[in-house]
Design a protein around this motif. Sequence first.
Motif, PDB file in Angstrom:
ATOM      1  N   ALA A   1       0.824  -1.210   0.000  1.00 38.86           N
ATOM      2  CA  ALA A   1       0.000   0.000   0.000  1.00 38.86           C
ATOM      3  C   ALA A   1       0.856   1.258   0.000  1.00 38.86           C
ATOM      4  CB  ALA A   1      -0.927  -0.003   1.222  1.00 38.86           C
ATOM      5  N   GLY A   2       2.015   1.205   0.665  1.00 37.78           N
ATOM      6  CA  GLY A   2       2.899   2.368   0.666  1.00 37.78           C
ATOM      7  C   GLY A   2       3.557   2.615  -0.680  1.00 37.78           C
ATOM      8  N   GLU A   3       3.676   1.562  -1.487  1.00 34.62           N
ATOM      9  CA  GLU A   3       4.324   1.704  -2.795  1.00 34.62           C
ATOM     10  C   GLU A   3       3.319   1.833  -3.922  1.00 34.62           C
ATOM     11  OE1 GLU A   3       6.662  -1.776  -3.151  1.00 34.62           O
ATOM     12  OE2 GLU A   3       8.132  -1.182  -1.592  1.00 34.62           O
ATOM     13  N   SER A   4       2.027   1.740  -3.637  1.00 36.17           N
ATOM     14  CA  SER A   4       1.008   1.769  -4.685  1.00 36.17           C
ATOM     15  C   SER A   4       0.305   3.116  -4.703  1.00 36.17           C
ATOM     16  CB  SER A   4      -0.016   0.651  -4.465  1.00 36.17           C
ATOM     17  OG  SER A   4       0.622  -0.602  -4.448  1.00 36.17           O
ATOM     18  N   GLN A   5      -0.332   3.383  -5.869  1.00 36.99           N
ATOM     19  CA  GLN A   5      -1.052   4.629  -6.055  1.00 36.99           C
ATOM     20  C   GLN A   5      -2.349   4.341  -6.806  1.00 36.99           C
ATOM     21  OE1 GLN A   5       1.521   7.317  -8.132  1.00 36.99           O
ATOM     22  NE2 GLN A   5       2.932   7.584  -6.395  1.00 36.99           N
ATOM     23  N   GLY A   6      -3.226   5.297  -6.774  1.00 38.36           N
ATOM     24  CA  GLY A   6      -4.445   5.200  -7.559  1.00 38.36           C
ATOM     25  C   GLY A   6      -5.372   4.096  -7.072  1.00 38.36           C
ATOM     26  N   GLU A   7      -5.940   3.393  -8.040  1.00 38.67           N
ATOM     27  CA  GLU A   7      -6.916   2.357  -7.716  1.00 38.67           C
ATOM     28  C   GLU A   7      -6.281   1.211  -6.942  1.00 38.67           C
ATOM     29  OE1 GLU A   7      -8.846   1.041 -11.205  1.00 38.67           O
ATOM     30  OE2 GLU A   7      -9.775   2.981 -11.665  1.00 38.67           O
ATOM     31  N   THR A   8      -5.004   0.919  -7.244  1.00 36.53           N
ATOM     32  CA  THR A   8      -4.332  -0.160  -6.514  1.00 36.53           C
ATOM     33  C   THR A   8      -4.232   0.164  -5.026  1.00 36.53           C
ATOM     34  OG1 THR A   8      -3.044  -0.699  -8.467  1.00 36.53           O
ATOM     35  CG2 THR A   8      -2.233  -1.535  -6.362  1.00 36.53           C
ATOM     36  N   ALA A   9      -3.917   1.417  -4.699  1.00 35.26           N
ATOM     37  CA  ALA A   9      -3.826   1.822  -3.299  1.00 35.26           C
ATOM     38  C   ALA A   9      -5.180   1.716  -2.606  1.00 35.26           C
ATOM     39  CB  ALA A   9      -3.288   3.246  -3.202  1.00 35.26           C
TER      40      ALA A   9
END
Length: 457
Positions: free
Chosen positions: A263-271
């Motif tokens: 979660a710390g490395e993801s953005q957008g819909e993935t987060a």
Amino acid sequence: MSRRIAMTFAALIAALLVLAVVPVGVAVDAKERESFRFDAISAARQVSASAEEYLVDHHSPDSMNKALAETAEHGDCVAVYKADDTLLSSAGCPQATDSQARALIAAVRATRADELERTAQDGGWLQAAVPISDSDKYSGTVVFARSSDELDDHIAVLWVWLGLTGLGVLALGVVLALRLARWVSRPLSGLGSAAARLGDGDLDVRAETRHGPAEVRALAATFNRMAEHTQTLVHGHRAWVADVSHQLRTPLTALRLRLDVLAGESQGETAVELAGALEEIARLSRLVDGLLAVARAEGRVPRREPVDVGAVAAERVAAWEPVARERRIELVPAGAAAGPGAAGPGAMARLGPGDLEQMLDNVLANALEAVPDGGRVLVTVARADRRVLLRVIDNGPGMDEQAKQVAFHRFANAGARGSGLGLAIVHRLVNADGGSVRLTDSAGGGLTVELDLPSES
């Protein structure tokens, strides 16, 4: 039980003594009195024989007078009457010449040949009348009187000895009955004490199997086998719960850490998806914790100890105060709004260690979840009939009757915000401690959870 057995044996022994001693005393009394009567008649016959020599055979009266004198020396009374009932001679006291003596003379004159002697009791004297006759020819009557005081004293002493003997036997019987009762009841008392300690959580307790009747020893041995089996089951269940706790929490914690990293490395819909997954992981962790808490509550045998209900309630209210303040809910501790029946400080209950804290945490968590912002939760403690009543009162939406009926079942409330296990845990803990829990409607709306706890005294 010992007293009842001893009293039963004592009553039985007393009844047997009465049935045995009283007839013996009555029989001896009758025998002694008959012997006394026979002696009196025999003495009267001796005087009658001497008087017959004088009145019938016309011998010298010396023999008769000698017999009269000897009778008087022994403390008896005697009188010799002629055929016309006139007094010929007498010696000793007047009991041989009174009106009762005259009545006996009349009875002797009118008697049949096979009933020659007549006796009567005149106060403390026994009177005997014997006819003076030769060949069925009536020549006079001898009246003999002897005091029965010595006989009465002898019989009184006899009854005293019989009574003392009976009391001695009764006392001995009571002592033996008490020893027998204790021999029977002491192992049973120990067995009851062991059962109570086992119920209070002392799984190592065992009953004594060396004393008492064979049946009681067999019962104690059966109890010990049951206690060993219970101890094995409880320890096995606790070990299983510990293993499950370790096996479930470790992978969940690892999975949550990995998702946190992603979660710390993801953005957008993935987060966003990872954040939802973390929430599900958190909910799953709470569910696992709830299931483990229920398993512990069902498998434990608490060893109860005195618990200050008011102090524990105040401590848990203080612990939940920040949560209530964050949600703008007024959380009122026990004693702050004391009313009629309030227990005040020192309301002691007998509960398992940590049980009350766990019950309060679950009830307060449910109440703070249910009450809307700006609501109110009140905690009260009161005493009633050797019980301690702990109430958590809220002004939330409350529960309908159908929801109350299934509230203590696992996952029964489909609309619950938490795991749905909180009240199930409370129900099992309070039942294990010998108490109960009830759900009622609060005055003005809302729900009241009432914990009925066993008092220490």
